[in-house]
Design an enzyme around this catalytic site. Structure first.
Site, short mmCIF file in Angstrom:
data_model
loop_
_atom_site.label_atom_id
_atom_site.label_comp_id
_atom_site.label_asym_id
_atom_site.label_seq_id
_atom_site.Cartn_x
_atom_site.Cartn_y
_atom_site.Cartn_z
N TRP A 99 0.84 -1.21 0.00
CA TRP A 99 0.00 0.00 0.00
C TRP A 99 0.86 1.25 0.00
O TRP A 99 0.58 2.22 -0.70
CB TRP A 99 -0.97 -0.01 1.17
CG TRP A 99 -1.94 -1.15 1.12
CD1 TRP A 99 -2.08 -2.15 2.04
CD2 TRP A 99 -2.91 -1.43 0.09
NE1 TRP A 99 -3.05 -3.03 1.65
CE2 TRP A 99 -3.59 -2.61 0.46
CE3 TRP A 99 -3.25 -0.80 -1.11
CZ2 TRP A 99 -4.59 -3.17 -0.32
CZ3 TRP A 99 -4.26 -1.36 -1.89
CH2 TRP A 99 -4.92 -2.53 -1.49
N ASP A 166 -1.88 6.92 6.00
CA ASP A 166 -2.90 5.96 5.58
C ASP A 166 -3.17 5.09 6.81
O ASP A 166 -2.32 4.29 7.21
CB ASP A 166 -2.35 5.12 4.42
CG ASP A 166 -3.30 4.00 4.00
OD1 ASP A 166 -4.37 3.86 4.62
OD2 ASP A 166 -2.95 3.26 3.05
N LYS A 190 -12.31 -1.60 6.78
CA LYS A 190 -11.54 -2.42 7.71
C LYS A 190 -11.83 -2.13 9.17
O LYS A 190 -11.69 -3.00 9.99
CB LYS A 190 -10.06 -2.29 7.44
CG LYS A 190 -9.68 -3.14 6.25
CD LYS A 190 -8.69 -2.49 5.38
CE LYS A 190 -8.52 -3.22 4.06
NZ LYS A 190 -7.80 -2.38 3.13
C1 LIG Z 1 -7.13 -1.98 2.07
C2 LIG Z 1 -6.11 -0.93 2.14
C3 LIG Z 1 -6.00 0.07 1.17
C4 LIG Z 1 -6.86 0.09 -0.07
O1 LIG Z 1 -8.12 0.49 0.24
P1 LIG Z 1 -9.26 0.68 -0.89
O2 LIG Z 1 -10.35 1.30 -0.10
O3 LIG Z 1 -9.59 -0.69 -1.38
O4 LIG Z 1 -8.72 1.54 -1.95
C5 LIG Z 1 -5.04 1.04 1.34
N1 LIG Z 1 -4.22 1.04 2.41
C6 LIG Z 1 -4.30 0.11 3.36
C7 LIG Z 1 -3.39 0.18 4.54
C8 LIG Z 1 -5.24 -0.91 3.26
O5 LIG Z 1 -5.32 -1.84 4.22
#
Ligand SMILES: *Cc1c(COP(=O)(O)O)cnc(C)c1O
Length: 355
Positions: A99, A166, A190
């Site tokens: 990511w 993020d 998540k």
């Molecule tokens: C799942 C995830 C993403 C991607 O998220 P989307 O909403 O599918 O674009 C980005 N960063 C992390 C840390 C993730 O776990």
């Protein structure tokens, strides 16, 4: 049979949150219409987004001067929106996984990207330490929890520049010192809601500093000015987020979520370390309390599929590891129960006894 949901994302939500969403889809607030068929600008929906925003601020103790946005596009769109809005000439990125790498790739479209450190050579099994952050960058970008590899930066770093994070897979699982960040973003699926909404916490006076023109929808100022209502927001995922925020508050907020996360992790990592069949995959001090990755010990490698089948037969769902790590991953987000972790541990013990 009772199912225990260890999915990495979309993932477990408390049953009450699902039930309240289902009810709102059938009949929202007793108005005789579905949440899915009313205007986002109606007097019935506006309080939903207002309360969700207020609860985000309350739970994370967001200081004055920040806005909370509910956007579409997932965390992946933020990989592009962040540099679009914040990168003037140069930004620093800590490369801790897939990511983080994807975020860097987008940033390179907008300016110079300094990779301050990387654990790519070790398949991201640890969080790099001892690196220095250049002081002449517009921001340092970090990924606080590396969902795929099971490593986590479970604190707010001390660096001489503004941070952008993020927090897709560990937001609302611990208190955060928001003042250290110009922006925090997270895809909701998540720890907050179902897929479809992305939450962004942004410092208002950090916006508008880049010279480039920004397309309207990709400019955070558009969404700040319009209270996330420039266009039609994802109303159902926002409603689910609201119910989940209420649930988290009722549980005792992010301090309680943090405590529970540590308890769950102790139970599962305790068994990974004790059980002769398994071993953890990442450096102990960097172990994530959200995504717990483990593999069969080398001498039991051939039992991998058998354990997966056994766990599945006991009601475990989603424990197969990501393809880039292999083995197993038990994701223990906020709604994961101690009971679920104990069930997984019982399953690991029983399998050990058979071998
Ligand atoms: C799942 C995830 C993403 C991607 O998220 P989307 O909403 O599918 O674009 C980005 N960063 C992390 C840390 C993730 O776990």
């Amino acid at each position: 049979m009772k199912k225990y949901n260890f999915n990495a994302g979309p993932c477990i939500l408390d049953r009450s949150v699902i039930e309240k969403t289902a009810q709102a889809i059938l009949d929202f607030n007793g108005i005789g219409l579905s949440l899915a068929e009313i205007s986002h600008r109606s007097k019935d929906f506006q309080p939903v987004i207002d309360e969700a925003e207020a609860l985000v601020k309350e739970l994370l103790d967001v200081p004055e001067g920040y806005s909370v946005l509910f956007l579409g596009g997932g965390a992946s769109l933020e990989f592009c929106m962040i540099p679009y809005n914040f990168l003037k000439t140069k930004a620093a990125y800590l490369n801790t996984g897939v990511w983080a790498k994807k975020a860097m790739k987008e940033a390179k479209l907008f300016g110079e990207v300094v990779e301050v450190a990387s654990s790519a050579d070790a398949n991201y099994t640890f969080i790099p330490k001892g690196w220095e952050c250049p002081t002449d960058v517009d921001y340092l970008h970090i990924t606080t929890n590396n969902t795929i590899y099971g490593t986590e930066i479970r604190k707010d770093l001390d660096v001489p520049v503004r941070m952008i994070a993020d927090m897709s897979s560990d937001i609302f699982s611990r208190p955060v010192d928001v003042a250290k960040y110009d922006a925090i973003y997270a895809g909701a699926q998540k720890n907050l809601s179902m897929a479809g909404v992305t939450i962004v916490i942004v410092k208002n006076d950090a916006l508008g500093k880049v010279d480039r023109q920004i397309p309207t929808m990709l400019d955070y100022r558009t969404h700040v000015e319009k209270g996330s209502m420039f266009n039609t927001p994802p109303v159902v995922p926002i409603y689910t987020a609201l119910e989940n925020l209420r649930w988290m508050k009722a549980q005792g907020g992010v301090e309680a979520m943090d405590k529970l996360a540590r308890e769950r992790a102790e139970i599962v990592y305790g068994e990974i370390d004790r059980n002769k069949l398994f071993r953890g995959t990442v450096a102990e001090e960097d172990r994530s309390v959200m995504n717990l990755c483990f593999v069969m010990n080398d001498e039991y490698k051939e039992l991998e599929k058998e354990f997966l089948d056994f766990a599945t037969s006991k009601g475990m769902v989603g424990v197969k590891g990501h393809r880039s790590v292999g083995g197993f991953r038990a994701s223990c987000y906020n709604a994961q129960t101690i009971e679920g972790c104990q069930a997984l541990v019982a399953c690991m013990k029983e399998f050990e006894a058979q071998h």
